[in-house]
Design a protein around this motif. Structure first.
Motif, PDB file in Angstrom:
ATOM      1  N   LEU A 134       0.863  -1.241  -0.141  1.00  0.00           N
ATOM      2  CA  LEU A 134       0.142  -0.001  -0.193  1.00  0.00           C
ATOM      3  C   LEU A 134       0.785   1.254   0.104  1.00  0.00           C
ATOM      4  O   LEU A 134       0.784   2.292  -0.696  1.00  0.00           O
ATOM      5  N   LEU A 135       1.971   1.419   0.531  1.00  0.00           N
ATOM      6  CA  LEU A 135       2.766   2.446   0.849  1.00  0.00           C
ATOM      7  C   LEU A 135       3.584   2.602  -0.564  1.00  0.00           C
ATOM      8  O   LEU A 135       3.661   3.906  -0.769  1.00  0.00           O
ATOM      9  N   ALA A 136       3.701   1.483  -1.116  1.00  0.00           N
ATOM     10  CA  ALA A 136       4.327   1.745  -2.515  1.00  0.00           C
ATOM     11  C   ALA A 136       3.493   2.066  -3.655  1.00  0.00           C
ATOM     12  O   ALA A 136       3.975   2.818  -4.469  1.00  0.00           O
ATOM     13  N   ARG A 137       2.441   1.891  -3.436  1.00  0.00           N
ATOM     14  CA  ARG A 137       1.252   2.164  -4.569  1.00  0.00           C
ATOM     15  C   ARG A 137       0.733   3.741  -4.497  1.00  0.00           C
ATOM     16  O   ARG A 137       0.572   4.329  -3.477  1.00  0.00           O
ATOM     17  N   ARG A 138       0.802   4.312  -5.731  1.00  0.00           N
ATOM     18  CA  ARG A 138       0.271   5.446  -6.026  1.00  0.00           C
ATOM     19  C   ARG A 138      -0.282   5.794  -7.232  1.00  0.00           C
ATOM     20  O   ARG A 138       0.126   5.267  -8.261  1.00  0.00           O
ATOM     21  N   GLN A 139      -1.512   6.087  -7.339  1.00  0.00           N
ATOM     22  CA  GLN A 139      -2.219   6.465  -8.672  1.00  0.00           C
ATOM     23  C   GLN A 139      -1.551   7.563  -9.349  1.00  0.00           C
ATOM     24  O   GLN A 139      -1.038   8.503  -8.678  1.00  0.00           O
ATOM     25  N   ARG A 140      -1.574   7.443 -10.464  1.00  0.00           N
ATOM     26  CA  ARG A 140      -0.971   8.585 -11.474  1.00  0.00           C
ATOM     27  C   ARG A 140      -1.625   9.769 -11.049  1.00  0.00           C
ATOM     28  O   ARG A 140      -2.965  10.136 -10.896  1.00  0.00           O
ATOM     29  N   GLY A 141      -1.039  10.945 -10.872  1.00  0.00           N
ATOM     30  CA  GLY A 141      -1.448  12.213 -10.408  1.00  0.00           C
ATOM     31  C   GLY A 141      -1.811  12.607  -8.783  1.00  0.00           C
ATOM     32  O   GLY A 141      -1.908  13.768  -8.440  1.00  0.00           O
ATOM     33  N   GLN A 142      -1.681  11.474  -8.151  1.00  0.00           N
ATOM     34  CA  GLN A 142      -1.835  11.650  -6.679  1.00  0.00           C
ATOM     35  C   GLN A 142      -0.887  12.427  -5.894  1.00  0.00           C
ATOM     36  O   GLN A 142       0.403  11.975  -6.201  1.00  0.00           O
ATOM     37  N   ARG A 143      -0.971  13.508  -5.319  1.00  0.00           N
ATOM     38  CA  ARG A 143      -0.182  14.205  -4.508  1.00  0.00           C
ATOM     39  C   ARG A 143      -0.710  14.031  -3.015  1.00  0.00           C
ATOM     40  O   ARG A 143      -1.640  14.710  -2.586  1.00  0.00           O
ATOM     41  N   PHE A 144       0.213  13.345  -2.184  1.00  0.00           N
ATOM     42  CA  PHE A 144      -0.175  13.188  -0.672  1.00  0.00           C
ATOM     43  C   PHE A 144       0.519  14.420   0.087  1.00  0.00           C
ATOM     44  O   PHE A 144       1.790  14.559   0.068  1.00  0.00           O
ATOM     45  N   SER A 145      -0.121  15.227   0.737  1.00  0.00           N
ATOM     46  CA  SER A 145       0.604  16.248   1.695  1.00  0.00           C
ATOM     47  C   SER A 145       1.092  15.385   2.962  1.00  0.00           C
ATOM     48  O   SER A 145       2.174  15.957   3.379  1.00  0.00           O
ATOM     49  N   GLN A 146       0.430  14.373   3.071  1.00  0.00           N
ATOM     50  CA  GLN A 146       0.953  13.498   4.302  1.00  0.00           C
ATOM     51  C   GLN A 146       0.159  12.227   4.360  1.00  0.00           C
ATOM     52  O   GLN A 146      -0.764  12.010   3.865  1.00  0.00           O
ATOM     53  N   THR A 147       1.073  11.154   4.841  1.00  0.00           N
ATOM     54  CA  THR A 147       0.662   9.973   4.967  1.00  0.00           C
ATOM     55  C   THR A 147       0.897   9.648   6.488  1.00  0.00           C
ATOM     56  O   THR A 147       1.890   9.661   7.139  1.00  0.00           O
ATOM     57  N   ILE A 148      -0.273   9.153   7.196  1.00  0.00           N
ATOM     58  CA  ILE A 148      -0.317   8.814   8.664  1.00  0.00           C
ATOM     59  C   ILE A 148      -0.661   7.533   8.747  1.00  0.00           C
ATOM     60  O   ILE A 148      -1.761   6.853   8.097  1.00  0.00           O
ATOM     61  N   ILE A 149       0.148   6.468   9.327  1.00  0.00           N
ATOM     62  CA  ILE A 149      -0.163   5.063   9.737  1.00  0.00           C
ATOM     63  C   ILE A 149      -0.493   4.919  11.158  1.00  0.00           C
ATOM     64  O   ILE A 149       0.342   5.408  11.902  1.00  0.00           O
ATOM     65  N   MET A 150      -1.681   4.421  11.277  1.00  0.00           N
ATOM     66  CA  MET A 150      -2.307   4.394  12.658  1.00  0.00           C
ATOM     67  C   MET A 150      -3.000   3.265  13.142  1.00  0.00           C
ATOM     68  O   MET A 150      -3.203   2.520  12.133  1.00  0.00           O
ATOM     69  N   GLY A 151      -3.106   2.760  14.162  1.00  0.00           N
ATOM     70  CA  GLY A 151      -4.160   1.663  14.534  1.00  0.00           C
ATOM     71  C   GLY A 151      -3.517   0.803  15.724  1.00  0.00           C
ATOM     72  O   GLY A 151      -2.627   1.185  16.398  1.00  0.00           O
ATOM     73  N   ASP A 152      -3.745  -0.325  15.601  1.00  0.00           N
ATOM     74  CA  ASP A 152      -3.541  -1.407  16.515  1.00  0.00           C
ATOM     75  C   ASP A 152      -2.300  -2.412  16.227  1.00  0.00           C
ATOM     76  O   ASP A 152      -2.503  -3.133  15.275  1.00  0.00           O
ATOM     77  N   PHE A 153      -0.972  -2.062  16.309  1.00  0.00           N
ATOM     78  CA  PHE A 153      -0.006  -2.753  15.818  1.00  0.00           C
ATOM     79  C   PHE A 153       0.492  -3.831  16.686  1.00  0.00           C
ATOM     80  O   PHE A 153       1.354  -4.879  16.294  1.00  0.00           O
ATOM     81  N   ASN A 154      -0.291  -4.108  18.030  1.00  0.00           N
ATOM     82  CA  ASN A 154      -0.114  -5.487  18.699  1.00  0.00           C
ATOM     83  C   ASN A 154       1.474  -5.799  18.865  1.00  0.00           C
ATOM     84  O   ASN A 154       1.727  -6.956  18.647  1.00  0.00           O
ATOM     85  N   ALA A 155       2.195  -4.481  19.397  1.00  0.00           N
ATOM     86  CA  ALA A 155       3.580  -4.966  19.447  1.00  0.00           C
ATOM     87  C   ALA A 155       4.055  -3.948  20.648  1.00  0.00           C
ATOM     88  O   ALA A 155       3.356  -2.653  20.734  1.00  0.00           O
ATOM     89  N   LYS A 156       5.281  -4.331  21.326  1.00  0.00           N
ATOM     90  CA  LYS A 156       5.494  -3.557  22.227  1.00  0.00           C
ATOM     91  C   LYS A 156       6.777  -2.852  21.746  1.00  0.00           C
ATOM     92  O   LYS A 156       7.891  -3.661  21.432  1.00  0.00           O
ATOM     93  N   ILE A 157       6.753  -1.529  21.311  1.00  0.00           N
ATOM     94  CA  ILE A 157       8.069  -0.854  20.935  1.00  0.00           C
ATOM     95  C   ILE A 157       9.183  -0.659  21.863  1.00  0.00           C
ATOM     96  O   ILE A 157      10.425  -0.795  21.649  1.00  0.00           O
TER      97      ILE A 157
END
Length: 188
Positions: A134-157
Motif C-alpha cells: 500500500l505504501l508503494a502504491r500511488r495512482q497517477r497524479g496523486q499528491r499526498f500532503s502527508q501519510t499517517i499510519i495508525m491503529g493497533d500494531f499489537n507490538a511493544k516498541i
C-alpha cells in the motif's frame, strides 16, 4: 478551503457487528473530540460504507465470510465531502484519502490491525507485506500532503534503540519480538 487542523485518533472497537455494540461505540464516539477515527477490530462482514443517522460515515474492511478482525474509518459529517477514496486492502489494512485543498492534494490515512503474537510469523509477514504494498502504491497524479499510519500494531516498541530514525524517544517499557520486527520494518 484548506484543511489546517484535524483531530485524528484510533480506537479499538472490539466489534461493530451487532446493533448493541454499534450503539455502545456511538456513545463512546460522542465523548471524543474527533474529525476522523481509525477503527481496529470492526468485525463486520465484507467491505463497505454506512451513512449513519448522525450524518457521519463509516467505511470498513472485513472478511467476506466471518466477523473477525476488520479495520475502518469513522468520518465526521463536515469531512465526508472531502473523501477522495477508500481502499480496503485486507481485513487488517485499509486506506482513506481526503482532499486537503483545492489543488487536489490529499491526506492519506492508513488504518491497521496487526496480528497478535498468537498468529504465525507467516501471518504477520503477510500483514507487513500488505502495508508495504500500500505504501508503494500511488495512482497517477496523486499528491499526498502527508501519510499517517495508525491503529493497533499489537507490538511493544519500548524505548528507542541506538541509530533508530523512525521511532521517537518517548517509548516506554521493553520491546518484544513483534516490536522488534515492527521497528525494523519502520526503519527500512
Amino acid at each position: 478551503m484548506t484543511l489546517t487542523k484535524l483531530r485524528i485518533c484510533t480506537f479499538n472497537a472490539r466489534s461493530l457487528c451487532s446493533q448493541a455494540r454499534f450503539a455502545e461505540f456511538q456513545a463512546e464516539v460522542d465523548k471524543i473530540k474527533h474529525d476522523i477515527i481509525g477503527i481496529a477490530e470492526v468485525k463486520r462482514r465484507g467491505s463497505g460504507r454506512l451513512n449513519l443517522p448522525n450524518d457521519a460515515v463509516l467505511l470498513y474492511a472485513g472478511h467476506d465470510n466471518k466477523t473477525a478482525e476488520g479495520v475502518g474509518f469513522y468520518v465526521s459529517p463536515h469531512l465526508k465531502s472531502r473523501i477522495a477514496g477508500f481502499n480496503a486492502i485486507s481485513p487488517r489494512v485499509a486506506e482513506l484519502l481526503l482532499y486537503v485543498d483545492r489543488q487536489d492534494r490529499m491526506l492519506r490515512l492508513i488504518q491497521v490491525y496487526a496480528p497478535t503474537s498468537t498468529h504465525s510469523d507467516n501471518v504477520y509477514n503477510a500483514f507487513l507485506d500488505d502495508v508495504s504494498t500500500l505504501l508503494a502504491r500511488r495512482q497517477r497524479g496523486q499528491r499526498f500532503s502527508q501519510t499517517i499510519i495508525m491503529g493497533d500494531f499489537n507490538a511493544k516498541i519500548g524505548m528507542q534503540q541506538r541509530n533508530e530514525r523512525a521511532l521517537g524517544r518517548f517509548g516506554f517499557g521493553v520491546r518484544n519480538e513483534r516490536g522488534e520486527r515492527l521497528a525494523d520494518f519502520c526503519n527500512n
